[in-house]
Scaffold this active site. Sequence first.
Site, PDB file in Angstrom:
ATOM      1  N   GLY A 408       0.823  -1.196   0.000  1.00 56.89           N
ATOM      2  CA  GLY A 408       0.000   0.000   0.000  1.00 56.89           C
ATOM      3  C   GLY A 408       0.855   1.243   0.000  1.00 56.89           C
ATOM      4  N   PRO A 410       2.536   4.916   1.227  1.00 57.87           N
ATOM      5  CG  PRO A 410       4.450   6.111   0.654  1.00 57.87           C
ATOM      6  CD  PRO A 410       3.143   5.640   0.099  1.00 57.87           C
ATOM      7  N   GLY A 411       2.395   5.529   4.781  1.00 55.09           N
ATOM      8  CA  GLY A 411       1.636   6.164   5.845  1.00 55.09           C
ATOM      9  C   GLY A 411       0.259   5.612   6.113  1.00 55.09           C
ATOM     10  CE  LYS A 414       3.313  -0.175   3.333  1.00 54.66           C
ATOM     11  NZ  LYS A 414       2.923   1.246   3.322  1.00 54.66           N
ATOM     12  CB  THR A 415       5.524  -0.165   9.858  1.00 53.82           C
ATOM     13  OG1 THR A 415       6.139  -0.111   8.566  1.00 53.82           O
ATOM     14  CG2 THR A 415       6.571  -0.538  10.893  1.00 53.82           C
ATOM     15  CB  SER A 730      -8.103   4.336 -16.470  1.00 51.58           C
ATOM     16  OG  SER A 730      -7.231   5.338 -16.003  1.00 51.58           O
ATOM     17  CE  LYS A 773      -8.336   5.287 -11.978  1.00 52.74           C
ATOM     18  NZ  LYS A 773      -8.456   4.495 -13.217  1.00 52.74           N
TER      19      LYS A 773
END
Length: 851
Positions: A408, A410-411, A414-415, A730, A773
């Site tokens: 995913g 950053p921020g 995940k960690t 797209s 989107k």
Amino acid sequence: MTERLTIPVLPLREVVLFPGVTAPIGAGRPATLRAIEAALTHPDRLVFAVSQRQNVEQVTSDVLYTIGTIARIGQMQRGLAGMQLLLQGERRGIALQYSEKDGYLQAVVREAEEMAPVGPEDPAFVALHREARSRAAELGQKSGLPEEVVQQVLAGVNEPGRFADLVAGYIDISPAQRQILLETLSVEERLRRVLVHVQRQIGVLDAQEDIKSQVQEELGERQREMFLREQLKTIRRELGEDEGENDADELRAKLEALELPPEARKEVDRELGRLSRIGRESMESQVIRTYLENVAELPWNIRTEEHLDLRQAQKILDEDHYALGDVKDRVLEFLAVRQLRVAQEAAERADAAADAAAAKAGRHQEEVASGEVADTPLATATVPEPNAPARGNEDDKQAKGPILLFVGPPGVGKTSIAKSIARAMGRKYVRISLGGARDEADIRGHRRTYVGALPGRIIQGMKQAGTKNPVFLLDEVDKLGVSFQGDPASALLEVLDPAQNDSFVDHYLGVPFDLSEVLFICTANFIQNIPGPLLDRMEVVDFSGYTEREKLAIARQYLVPRQFQENGVTAEQLELTDGAIAEVITGYTRESGVRQLEREIGRLARKVARKIAAGEVERMTVDKEQVDDLLGRPKVHPEKMAREDEVGVATGMYYTPTGGDIMFVEASTMRGKGELVLTGQLGDVMKESARAAWTYARSHAAGLRIPDEMFDRDVHIHVPAGAIPKDGPSAGVTMASAVVSALSGRPVRHDIAMTGEVTLRGRVLPIGGVKEKVLGAVRAGITNIILPRENEADLEDLPAEVREKLDVTLASDLGEVLARTLRGATYREGRLLFGDENPRDVSPLTMGFHH
């Protein structure tokens, strides 16, 4: 007259290439790489290798020498950091003119004519040539090269000029001195200068030999001193003053108490034997001691008792993270499967122990009946509890499971969610960052033969955890590099393979270490950067970006209290309204996560803390209008819905790792030759979408009511924000709507945003990033959305409050899109109708190319 060549220039830093010499060169500068690519397009693969006067990054003709070497590119190897190639110098060249072409330098070069000696048989020249050869052979032997190799190399070059170039290419002199030799066109003078340099090198080697002899004499004195120290140590031991043996005895006792595998026990005993035979003052003794200390500190048979309570795990995940419902569900499923497997394996062990006890009792009764033994009671076998944790026995290893890969932007947590997993399971947590790791030794460690060798990051992490079954986070696995020292991603294949990692061998340890009980979790931002074999060993868990409502809740629940505490303000001194936080989110951050949001909240808290500390205010409430005064003007200016319908302007949607947004595609016609012009720094895929839209409009001109004369005009398609590269399929339906609008003169609705790939037949194909989107379009004030019909299921990922606002049109054909976007258009019975047209009077949108 000498032939002139126009060839690419290969600038060399601190390197001079001589004719007849082959040298490895590393290239990484963009202009240099373009020059090499240009040379490779020609069969002769020639470049003009010339040294720089100054070691600068941006090369111009002013920093290049005039005389260089016309060289041919030999073997070549591409890498992430650039290219490695072999250059074969062929002849000297003089640059008559430097010029720039396609982002690299090229030169008009003619071959430099060397000045041959006046008399090749002149006794003085022959003596000079022989002396140079003799001294060169002497220098090669003093440098440590075998005599036969030196003679073979020198015998392969007979011509004096080429011999001088060969020696000049290998002697140890500065680049400036090498350039002087390259520019010396007189063969006799060049040979003389090379002889002077060779003689100077011989003198330096002789001086080094003298110094080496003196050092050997000093080492002899040190050995004598070491012998005396050993005698002194014996005397002290006799007097009861021994102080060094205690440390060695403690280390030996610690190692003997470890439950080591047979291979590790054998290696440890061998090293302990070597340590006892070597003096404490020797350097080898320190190397062995460091190795044994590392072995002693590893958790060979130490496990943390695991707690698998799903209710507690869910409570911890909800406490630590807001939203991320799909991710939490996947983590809880993982923990549930692990809990059931552990219980199942414990029950199997209990059944096996009970069966063994019953079999033993049966054999005892048979022996009693036959009179072989007396009828005495058997010791009762201990049956483990079904839910007892597996620990202490190699046969009771904990259940293995999949290796999770959190992917995913950053921020997004995940960690931190990996930390929550460790807390929920009651395990130790250890993290290593693999971003920028380029050496296999980062994973596997260095062999002990190297000075300063250390274990790899995996073993160091296990030593840091102090337990055999930690939660081990491998952060940023998509940013592993590749170099000539090896590929760390390949080294991770064994670590992350449950079938192999029970015998992982670190180069430093040299013995297998069991990693099978470690719970590995990896994180990445871009899954496409992970090699296929490595990705195949992991199960992907996708993290999507937060909505603005979720960011507001996260800020209110986590970020604001944390930043208040870090900046010394309290909730009584500073109050942030929801409007102020929403203004920070939309006007000062552009991200999928919340890291920048936390930094901006911290900056705002510091501004208020300064006012409070200065006595200007005692308490402050910050609302939306005061954010600009404290943080300055907004840094982010997201797109907003257009004010009115326009001809040739359609609204599309796009997605980046920082979130979704809308974009405008502009199309305009002008006098020309019926050509298509594309601007806006579009990628290849996006250009193909524009051409497909142009072809669709031409092939369906009758059904779209486009006059034939419009195709004699040029069509210009532009996507604003030209400084930002754009790509992806797209935008196909958006480009088609803009082109058809420009050609037909019908305006496009400004309150509709669309996305979808389009084919030449007008089919609308599915795309990705629907959630981001659509959220970007809603943020811009647009609630009328057109999506491919096959993306209908993706609408379930949207928050309920967003879905309630939307008016979504699902399209499988471009005619349906145009009927929705063009003013006055409808779509019935496979026909695009304008005004009061009857479907029976209009032909369907079938292929019929315009000529």
